[in-house]
Write a protein that holds these residues in place. Structure first.
Motif, mmCIF file in Angstrom:
data_model
loop_
_atom_site.group_PDB
_atom_site.id
_atom_site.type_symbol
_atom_site.label_atom_id
_atom_site.label_comp_id
_atom_site.label_asym_id
_atom_site.label_seq_id
_atom_site.Cartn_x
_atom_site.Cartn_y
_atom_site.Cartn_z
ATOM 1 N N LYS A 173 26.227 16.444 -7.984
ATOM 2 C CA LYS A 173 26.268 17.814 -7.470
ATOM 3 C C LYS A 173 27.334 17.945 -6.384
ATOM 4 O O LYS A 173 27.965 18.992 -6.257
ATOM 5 C CB LYS A 173 24.902 18.243 -6.956
ATOM 6 N N GLN A 222 30.982 18.575 -7.589
ATOM 7 C CA GLN A 222 31.363 19.959 -7.870
ATOM 8 C C GLN A 222 32.080 20.587 -6.686
ATOM 9 O O GLN A 222 32.992 21.402 -6.860
ATOM 10 C CB GLN A 222 30.129 20.784 -8.225
ATOM 11 N N GLU A 255 35.814 22.364 -7.000
ATOM 12 C CA GLU A 255 36.003 23.785 -6.745
ATOM 13 C C GLU A 255 36.987 24.050 -5.615
ATOM 14 O O GLU A 255 37.367 25.196 -5.380
ATOM 15 C CB GLU A 255 34.662 24.458 -6.440
ATOM 16 N N GLY A 259 33.836 26.933 -14.565
ATOM 17 C CA GLY A 259 33.040 27.179 -13.372
ATOM 18 C C GLY A 259 32.942 28.658 -13.052
ATOM 19 O O GLY A 259 33.705 29.478 -13.559
#
Length: 629
Positions: A193, A196, A200, A225
């Motif tokens: 997690k 990510q 991003e 995403g």
């Protein structure tokens, strides 16, 4: 026509992975679609070197160590070895009360920044190696920063924790004036997690074992995403190489397993014992560097084994960057790119056919990272309440010589060409329709500067009669169409046509693709007329349903070709002035969307743009910035 010598052709062939698309070229297509290409690039044996754990402290805490780091960079530059800088932006040793960042306003921090910028001038590419590379009471460079259930269970296993630290690191890069090239997780350790949060913010990940997957080569993941699209990973399969014996063992393992990327990292402070400070007779401080140091041996050994050192940019080609999102979902939208405002950056015009509205956006970010936040500035609605017709084709070109691009519409239902002049904050429709004489039903429109006078002209390809007509622009007024019969156009085959200055003579030419066999032929513009080039420019490339996009991929002023497939693969063929040479491939990225190429950030090399509709996030425009060298 510009011709290159054999040496220049070889240079073009071997380095043009460092080049991909710019706008200014146009395409007219009979059909769009899909193939793909080779994933391995041009170099059969590629090596990447990363200088690890460099930060404002530790082994680099004094000015002499910074000078020795420059000596290492000088050596790599002399050997034509691009290298990468794994930069820790904030170094802290809690037990000693040490806490220094790359953005501090102290003498030492200033010297450290100057050293990093020197390394960049010598071919170094700086990336983000965490925020502090530690947590709790650990020292930077030694400690773990993100969550691991065994090695670092004390920090939160949350995406927000990771986001905060990535944002803090990027802020320090911004304040220090250093463009972040890639992300490398300290010790390659974080929860899925938390990964990510890295993706991003930076679309280029440079580490081994990312997401628990050990890649042998670079991979682009077309991940949809909510606020970004896709990222590229470049691995380090060889890990930490300290000696030539390490290198020999690892390369043997690599080649025995079927080959892969010879990517590794090295701690440059290990070279400092081989670098000697001395004072010359003028009292100047000098440094000598032993040529049998471990790094010398490593570089020489890789070269002897036939490896070519390359940069992460030559592998990545493009880096998935920011998104222009938040637009209402709608299927009938089209994009037009051009120099609509003063400056080098191209704007993106979003044409909503249903709303009869043209809205302008401009890329304002400094770099492809950070990805979160507003990278595009809305410049307002430039035209609305007007419909050029359901079959109208929109093009951008300077029709009045003010160096700003206007809108040109070819509308069969309205009988010809219509124009909207650029007023820098809006488009103003011009009265009248430019109507070609005779039956032009089924003709395909082209536009470009066909006589090299700086003004955009008009052209039509009449496929039924096998002819091409040009209406030259004379100070904003168009003369009648002059038609020219061309044998190539009489072939009863499915052809695609793209326009661009393919031989760098200042005039727009027409490239013709036979989609059945992938044969590219050229119609060269000479004084407003066309002459068929005797030789085929390229064979067996771009056939099938792939969509050809004309673009200057290496910023040399001549137009090249991109072939985009619906699977999201972007293949490149570069112009030598008398042929196209096929080359590298980017992707998969942007599959299933509508492609465009434009120089968003003003570096003379075009970037990739893909528009798509998502049920979750509406209509999105995603970008991948060119990092061609």
């Amino acid at each position: 026509m510009i011709k290159l010598g054999k040496v220049q052709q070889l240079i073009v062939f071997t380095i043009f992975l460092s080049c991909l698309i710019t706008g200014g070229c146009t395409a007219t297509l009979e059909k769009a679609g899909a193939p793909a290409g080779d994933e391995n690039g041009l170099f059969l044996r590629q090596a990447l070197l990363r200088l690890e754990d460099i930060g404002p402290g530790g082994q680099y805490q004094d000015e002499e160590s910074l000078q020795k780091l420059k000596v290492v960079a000088d050596y790599l530059h002399q050997e034509s070895v691009p290298f990468h800088i794994s930069l820790i932006p904030r170094m802290t040793v809690p037990a000693k009360g040490y806490d220094v960042s790359i953005a501090d306003r102290t003498h030492y921090a200033g010297e450290f920044r100057a050293t990093i910028k020197y390394l960049e001038r010598m071919g170094g590419i700086a990336g983000v190696h965490g925020y502090t590379h530690q947590s709790n009471g650990d020292a930077s460079g030694l400690g773990f920063e993100f969550y691991h259930r065994v090695k670092n269970p004390a920090v939160p296993d949350s995406i927000q924790y990771a986001r905060n630290r990535v944002a803090a690191s990027l802020e320090l890069f911004e304040r220090a004036g250093i463009a972040p090239a890639f992300w490398e997780t300290p010790h390659y350790t974080a929860s899925l997690k938390q990964c990510q949060a890295f993706e991003e913010q930076i679309g280029l990940i440079y580490e081994d074992n990312y997401h628990g997957i050990n890649f042998a080569r670079q991979h682009t993941i077309d991940y949809p995403g909510r606020e970004y699209r896709g990222y590229t990973t470049v691995p380090t399969p060889l890990g930490y190489v300290n000696t030539t014996r390490d290198m020999t063992i690892m390369i043997d393992q690599l080649e025995n397993s079927g080959g892969g990327l010879a990517s590794f990292f090295y701690h440059p402070f290990k070279e400092f014992r081989y670098i000697h400070k001395w004072i010359n007779e003028k009292g100047e401080t000098c440094y000598s560097y032993d040529n049998d140091s471990p790094l010398h041996q490593l570089v020489n050994s890789f070269k002897q084994k036939g490896y070519t050192f390359v940069s992460i940019y030559s592998l990545a080609m493009f880096v998935p960057a920011q998104r222009l999102g938040g637009l209402p979902a709608g299927e009938r939208r089209e994009l037009v790119a051009g120099i609509f405002e003063p400056g080098d950056r191209k704007g993106i015009l979003v044409w909503d056919r249903d709303a009869r509205q043209w809205e302008m956006f401009r890329y304002t970010a400094r770099w492809y990272a950070p990805r979160r936040g507003k990278a595009f500035e809305g410049r307002g609605t430039w035209l609305e309440g007007w419909d050029p017709g359901s079959e109208a084709v929109a093009m951008a070109g300077d029709i009045n010589g003010d160096r700003l691009e206007d809108l040109i519409f070819y509308s069969p239902s309205r009988g010809g060409f219509l124009f909207a002049e650029n007023r820098q904050n809006r488009f103003e429709l011009l009265n009248g329709i430019f109507t070609p004489a005779g039956d032009t039903g089924g003709c395909l429109p082209l536009h470009g500067d066909f006589n090299g006078d700086g003004l955009y002209d008009l052209a039509l390809i009449d496929r039924r009669e096998g002819r091409l007509g040009i209406a030259l622009n004379k100070s904003g007024e168009f003369g009648g169409f002059a038609w020219q019969n061309i044998e190539l156009l009489k072939e009863k085959k499915l052809h695609r046509y793209i326009t661009g200055d393919f031989n760098s003579d200042g005039s727009t030419d027409v490239a013709v693709l036979d989609t059945e066999i992938g044969r590219w032929s050229m119609l060269l513009a000479i004084g407003g007329n066309f002459e068929a080039f005797a030789e085929t420019w390229l064979e067996q490339w771009g056939s099938g349903d792939s969509l050809p996009i004309p673009a200057d991929v290496n910023g040399d002023g001549s137009c090249d070709i991109i072939a985009y497939s619906s699977a999201g693969r972007w293949q490149v063929a570069v112009s030598t002035g008398y042929s196209f040479v096929p080359g590298g491939e980017f992707g998969p990225w942007g599959g299933g969307g509508s492609p465009l190429a434009a120089d968003l950030n003003g570096d003379k090399k075009s970037d990739l743009i893909i528009s798509s509709v998502s049920r979750q996030s509406g209509y999105n425009i995603d970008t991948a910035l060119s990092v061609m060298e």
